[in-house]
Motif scaffolding. Structure first.
Motif, PDB file in Angstrom:
ATOM      1  N   VAL A 197       0.845  -1.209   0.000  1.00 33.83           N
ATOM      2  CA  VAL A 197       0.000   0.000   0.000  1.00 33.83           C
ATOM      3  C   VAL A 197       0.872   1.247   0.000  1.00 33.83           C
ATOM      4  CG1 VAL A 197      -1.662   1.323   1.380  1.00 33.83           C
ATOM      5  CG2 VAL A 197      -1.951  -1.154   1.112  1.00 33.83           C
ATOM      6  N   LEU A 198       1.932   1.232   0.816  1.00 34.92           N
ATOM      7  CA  LEU A 198       2.796   2.415   0.930  1.00 34.92           C
ATOM      8  C   LEU A 198       3.609   2.654  -0.342  1.00 34.92           C
ATOM      9  CD1 LEU A 198       3.990   1.843   4.614  1.00 34.92           C
ATOM     10  CD2 LEU A 198       2.583   3.769   3.819  1.00 34.92           C
ATOM     11  N   ALA A 199       3.761   1.613  -1.155  1.00 35.00           N
ATOM     12  CA  ALA A 199       4.536   1.755  -2.397  1.00 35.00           C
ATOM     13  C   ALA A 199       3.667   2.194  -3.577  1.00 35.00           C
ATOM     14  CB  ALA A 199       5.247   0.439  -2.723  1.00 35.00           C
ATOM     15  N   ALA A 200       2.378   2.440  -3.325  1.00 32.84           N
ATOM     16  CA  ALA A 200       1.480   2.882  -4.403  1.00 32.84           C
ATOM     17  C   ALA A 200       1.212   4.383  -4.255  1.00 32.84           C
ATOM     18  CB  ALA A 200       0.175   2.093  -4.324  1.00 32.84           C
ATOM     19  N   PRO A 201       0.950   5.059  -5.402  1.00 31.77           N
ATOM     20  CA  PRO A 201       0.723   6.518  -5.337  1.00 31.77           C
ATOM     21  C   PRO A 201      -0.649   6.845  -4.744  1.00 31.77           C
ATOM     22  CG  PRO A 201       0.503   5.741  -7.602  1.00 31.77           C
ATOM     23  CD  PRO A 201       0.912   4.547  -6.783  1.00 31.77           C
ATOM     24  N   VAL A 238       1.559  10.502  -4.677  1.00 28.04           N
ATOM     25  CA  VAL A 238       2.892   9.886  -4.617  1.00 28.04           C
ATOM     26  C   VAL A 238       2.891   8.681  -3.691  1.00 28.04           C
ATOM     27  CG1 VAL A 238       4.161  12.031  -5.113  1.00 28.04           C
ATOM     28  CG2 VAL A 238       3.624  11.423  -2.729  1.00 28.04           C
ATOM     29  N   ALA A 239       3.925   7.834  -3.854  1.00 30.59           N
ATOM     30  CA  ALA A 239       4.150   6.704  -2.957  1.00 30.59           C
ATOM     31  C   ALA A 239       5.050   7.140  -1.814  1.00 30.59           C
ATOM     32  CB  ALA A 239       4.789   5.559  -3.726  1.00 30.59           C
ATOM     33  N   ARG A 258      -1.502  13.828   3.413  1.00 33.86           N
ATOM     34  CA  ARG A 258      -2.843  13.251   3.499  1.00 33.86           C
ATOM     35  C   ARG A 258      -2.905  12.065   2.549  1.00 33.86           C
ATOM     36  NH1 ARG A 258      -2.388  17.169   6.051  1.00 33.86           N
ATOM     37  NH2 ARG A 258      -2.839  19.338   5.574  1.00 33.86           N
ATOM     38  N   CYS A 259      -3.914  11.221   2.740  1.00 33.30           N
ATOM     39  CA  CYS A 259      -4.176  10.215   1.716  1.00 33.30           C
ATOM     40  C   CYS A 259      -4.786  10.924   0.511  1.00 33.30           C
ATOM     41  CB  CYS A 259      -5.135   9.156   2.242  1.00 33.30           C
ATOM     42  SG  CYS A 259      -4.438   8.224   3.604  1.00 33.30           S
ATOM     43  N   ALA A 260      -4.512  10.383  -0.678  1.00 34.04           N
ATOM     44  CA  ALA A 260      -4.958  11.065  -1.901  1.00 34.04           C
ATOM     45  C   ALA A 260      -6.476  11.085  -2.021  1.00 34.04           C
ATOM     46  CB  ALA A 260      -4.313  10.411  -3.112  1.00 34.04           C
TER      47      ALA A 260
END
Ligand SMILES: NC(=[NH2+])NCCC[C@H](N)C(=O)O
Ligand SMILES: O=C(O)CCC(=O)C(=O)O
Ligand SMILES: [Fe+2]
Length: 342
Positions: A197-201, A238-239, A258-260
């Protein structure tokens, strides 16, 4: 199996002879017309970096090549508490600038041995070497001038694709031994799901307030202000983790991210990462004569809260940011021979 050890912060302790040689080198550059706060100094004096002690250069080169640690120290650099004069009341106060010139020269040469020193047009009037000191009214701000509030974990200029590889902090004064805090992504333990999850934008990292506030007050017509406002108002997703999935780098700036979108899984994963960074954090006191270098891809940093006095005795550090290569800025404009980006 016990928990893996938290990485040490390796230290290169200068011998007296090495410290003396560095002082003499800095003194010999005092009369240069170019000042280490300006691009011209780096254009003119990059050759002088070969005069740094060979042991120090090998130390810098080995940490740079292996990327084995999130932060490292050089100790035994010169600082005379009386000679530097009182801690200025504000970063814009030139008071004491000739009194700290030699420290700025040393910082500049250390920066040159790690890569290309550069700065932002938006911070401290585009000065290459900047001052970290408490400023009245900023006690609770998440910037280099706060005190009463903890400065939370961040990647330096994490919002910007051209951010530094290395953040250098040279201690001039720190009577209360207020710690800087570092935490390395190499030490954190996360589930495979959180890592994915953290590696996705799925995140937005916005410019911190200083990138907008300082120019808004001092030079609102500067084109950099428009660029920063766009990055604040229409951020790219961004990731947080990137690079080799087995040994990722990170970028994070908790107070400015923030989360996108509405994304509970991303919020949860970010929360786990922040908990882990807190678990593996280390205090490092940037005392007078100590240079702390943070690898801004591997570690995040912050600062513990402290009580400012505004009587000339406050904590005072000099800061320089360095990229390994400035040939390919991702986003910034950079005119030839200038190391001031936006
Ligand atoms: N959360 C943060 N990014 N805090 C640190 C911001 C530092 C800020 N760019 C300054 O120069 O004062
Ligand atoms: O004061 C410190 O030790 C760190 C300051 C900092 O991280 C910053 O100014 O961005
Ligand atoms: Fe910082």
């Amino acid at each position: 199996m016990g928990a893996p050890a938290i990485s040490a912060v390796p230290e290169y302790q200068l011998s007296e002879a090495e410290a003396h040689a560095i002082s003499m080198l800095a003194k010999s550059l005092r009369e240069s017309v170019a000042h280490p706060t300006s691009s011209a100094f780096y254009c003119e004096h990059w050759k002088e970096l070969v005069a740094l002690p060979p042991g120090l250069r090998v130390f810098f080169e080995s940490v740079r090549r292996t990327e084995s640690v999130g932060a490292f120290l050089v100790t035994g650099l010169p600082v005379d508490d009386h000679a530097i004069g009182p801690t200025p009341a504000h970063w814009s106060t030139p008071a004491g600038s000739s009194r700290t010139l030699e420290h700025e020269i040393i910082l500049a040469l250390c920066g040159l041995s790690l890569g290309e020193p550069f700065t932002w047009a938006t911070l401290q009037s585009g000065r290459m070497v900047q001052d970290i000191l408490p400023v009245r009214g900023d006690e609770h701000r998440q910037n280099g001038h706060g005190s009463t509030s903890l400065l939370e974990f961040h990647t330096e200029d994490g919002f910007h694709p051209d951010r530094c590889d290395y953040l250098l902090l040279y201690g001039l004064r720190n009577h209360d031994r207020v710690p800087t805090v570092v935490a390395s992504v190499r030490d954190v333990r996360l589930s495979a799901r959180d890592r994915k999850v953290l590696a996705a934008p799925r995140f937005h990292i916005l410019p911190d307030d200083e990138h907008i506030r300082q120019l808004e007050i001092r030079n609102p017509a500067h084109p950099a202000l428009r660029v920063m406002k766009r990055m604040r108002d229409v951020p790219e997703p961004v990731a947080v983790l990137f690079g080799d999935p087995a040994h990722p780098y990170l970028k994070v700036d908790r107070p400015f991210m923030r989360c996108a979108g509405d994304d509970p899984a991303a919020a949860r994963a970010l929360g786990h990462l922040m908990e882990e960074l807190e678990r593996v954090q280390r205090d490092v006191v940037v005392a007078p004569g100590v240079l702390l270098v943070v690898d801004n891809y591997v570690a995040v940093h912050g600062r513990r809260s402290f009580v400012s006095r505004y009587d000339g005795t406050d904590r005072w550090l000099k800061k320089l940011t360095v990229r390994r290569d400035l040939r390919r800025p991702v986003l910034s404009s950079r005119s030839a021979g200038e190391y001031v980006l936006y």
